[in-house]
Design an enzyme around this catalytic site. Structure first.
Site, mmCIF file in Angstrom:
data_model
loop_
_atom_site.group_PDB
_atom_site.id
_atom_site.type_symbol
_atom_site.label_atom_id
_atom_site.label_comp_id
_atom_site.label_asym_id
_atom_site.label_seq_id
_atom_site.Cartn_x
_atom_site.Cartn_y
_atom_site.Cartn_z
ATOM 1 N N SER A 131 0.809 -1.224 0.000
ATOM 2 C CA SER A 131 0.000 0.000 0.000
ATOM 3 C C SER A 131 0.839 1.269 0.000
ATOM 4 O O SER A 131 1.909 1.329 0.612
ATOM 5 C CB SER A 131 -0.870 -0.012 1.258
ATOM 6 O OG SER A 131 -1.422 1.255 1.495
ATOM 7 N N GLU A 133 0.221 3.632 1.737
ATOM 8 C CA GLU A 133 0.318 4.069 3.143
ATOM 9 C C GLU A 133 1.724 3.824 3.697
ATOM 10 O O GLU A 133 2.143 4.481 4.654
ATOM 11 C CB GLU A 133 -0.707 3.330 3.999
ATOM 12 C CG GLU A 133 -2.111 3.868 3.880
ATOM 13 C CD GLU A 133 -2.286 5.265 4.459
ATOM 14 O OE1 GLU A 133 -1.986 5.457 5.642
ATOM 15 O OE2 GLU A 133 -2.692 6.166 3.717
ATOM 16 N N TYR A 154 -1.415 0.069 10.712
ATOM 17 C CA TYR A 154 -1.724 -0.582 9.428
ATOM 18 C C TYR A 154 -0.524 -0.482 8.497
ATOM 19 O O TYR A 154 -0.086 -1.480 7.903
ATOM 20 C CB TYR A 154 -2.952 0.081 8.790
ATOM 21 C CG TYR A 154 -3.156 -0.294 7.335
ATOM 22 C CD1 TYR A 154 -3.716 -1.520 6.977
ATOM 23 C CD2 TYR A 154 -2.770 0.573 6.310
ATOM 24 C CE1 TYR A 154 -3.894 -1.867 5.643
ATOM 25 C CE2 TYR A 154 -2.954 0.234 4.975
ATOM 26 C CZ TYR A 154 -3.507 -0.988 4.646
ATOM 27 O OH TYR A 154 -3.679 -1.335 3.325
#
Ligand code: NAP
Ligand code: F7E
Length: 351
Positions: A131, A133, A154
């Site tokens: 991701s 992120e 996460y």
């Protein structure tokens, strides 16, 4: 010979589009679903309900990404050519409330499946859902060579899984690849992610059953694309002779507020009359700005998405109008037709 794919996270947004795409390519597809006291197969019911028919090559199995024994047994039984690991506790805000569980599912779950594959025969191609992120506070644009600086439990868990995938490739010669995907959205996006929350609220406000939409940080910027194009990229990555790590993104970014403006303008609504800020949605540490550089994806798999953020806002808003029993405005529906994504179906039970 029919190819066999195994998808973890098949009931999620991405899993539901990926299974449709693979079925359209005549794959035999197996998916792992979690046992739940309520139905969690809403996004794939339109495929699964037909699975008693002889020509539908979709098989669902109960399991959990944290359960090595079950994963190992399933892999031995199914002998997949390709595994797409999409299962995760994928909500960034929730990961601050549940950091340990997020680590178990989003990080250690990846090791369970990699290890099960290695012990099977190590020949299966493996895709890890990495991701944007992971880039966190790294300045945009972000590419495969940008240093990770994750800003949530996460994202930290995804960094772990990214490197586990690289390690199994280097240590055991496995065909293990990372798709580093920037935000991708669709009518099937989970209701608590900001784009879907906005388009769903626009439809409900129009319908007269909601007055206010409560949001958190409106200033963060994301590189938002359309999910069906991204799952095709996942597939393309696994078709390469050699494993890779690839960024998939649109190369454009917009703030949450800009996305909100596009939707409200399209739905002919005034944001000032309906938006309220609720600090509950702020994150202890935020990712301010994501913008992907897809040069490598263009060169290696020839991938470059067509749907821009304004189109995305229209597609999602039209669908939420339909879902709420309103006549869609129409431009989003036309964009979908023009794209010719004829392997994507709008599940009847989602309208
Ligand atoms: P999603 O809609 O939240 O779907 C997550 C899937 O994982 C669901 O099928 C969920 O099952 C399953 N799952 C969760 N915990 C599990 C567990 N312990 N065992 C087995 N299955 C479990 O996420 P998505 O948007 O489709 O994203 C797919 C993957 O890509 C995720 O790994 C996500 O972190 C990653 N990713 C997403 C984006 C994006 O913008 N969408 C971008 C980059 C990376 P239930 O249906 O039972 O909950
Ligand atoms: O937040 C802000 C929030 O939760 C986007 C996941 O698929 O993409 C997703 O993660 C932005 C953030 O997505 C609300 O603070 C404001 O800045 O829709 P989101 P995300 O955190 O970017 C990445 C690539 C993944 O990998 C993840 O799995 O919007 N925001 N107000 C809000 N966000 C939410 N959820 N709800 C609000 O009310």
């Amino acid at each position: 010979m029919t190819k066999i794919a195994l998808i973890t996270g098949i009931t999620g947004q991405d899993g539901s589009y990926l299974v449709e795409y693979l079925l359209s390519l005549n794959y035999e597809v197996h998916g792992i679903i979690r046992r739940s006291s309520s139905f969690n197969t809403r996004r794939i019911d339109h495929l699964y309900k037909d699975s008693h028919a002889e020509n539908v090559n979709l098989f669902l199995h109960y399991g959990d990404i944290t359960d090595y024994g079950r994963l190992s047994g399933l892999i031995r039984e199914i002998q997949p050519d390709e595994v797409y690991n999409l299962a995760a506790q994928s909500h960034v805000r929730v990961s601050f409330d549940m950091p340990e569980y997020t680590g178990q599912a989003t990080a250690l779950g990846t090791t369970c499946i990699l290890e099960a594959l290695r012990k099977n025969n190590g020949d299966t191609k493996f895709y890890q859902a990495s991701s944007s992120e992971m880039f966190g506070s790294a300045l945009p644009p972000q590419s495969e060579v940008t240093r990770f600086h994750p800003r949530s439990p996460y994202a930290v868990a995804k960094v772990y899984s990214f490197w586990m995938t690289v390690n199994y490739r280097e240590a055991y010669g496995m065909h293990a690849s990372n798709g580093i995907l920037f935000n991708h959205e669709s009518p099937r996006r989970g209701e608590t992610f900001v784009t879907k929350k906005i388009t769903s609220a626009a439809a409900k406000i129009k319908k007269g059953i909601q007055k206010f939409l409560y949001l958190g940080n409106l200033n963060s910027k994301r590189d938002w694309g359309f999910t069906p194009e991204y799952v095709k990229g996942m597939y393309d990555i696994l078709q390469l002779d050699k494993p890779v790590d690839l960024v998939l993104a649109t190369g454009k970014s917009a703030s949450v507020y800009e996305f909100l403006e596009y939707v409200f303008e399209y739905a002919d609504l005034d944001p000032d009359k309906h938006i309220k800020i609720d600090p509950r949605y702020f994150r202890p540490s935020e990712v301010e700005s994501l913008l992907g550089d897809i040069s490598k994806a263009k060169n290696t798999i020839g991938w470059s998405p067509k749907v821009n953020i304004k189109d995305l806002a229209k597609i999602m808003t039209d669908f939420d109008f339909l879902e709420n029993g309103l006549e869609p405005i129409g431009e989003g529906v036309k964009i979908m037709e023009r794209l010719g994504l004829n392997w994507t179906k709008i599940p009847r039970n989602m309208i």
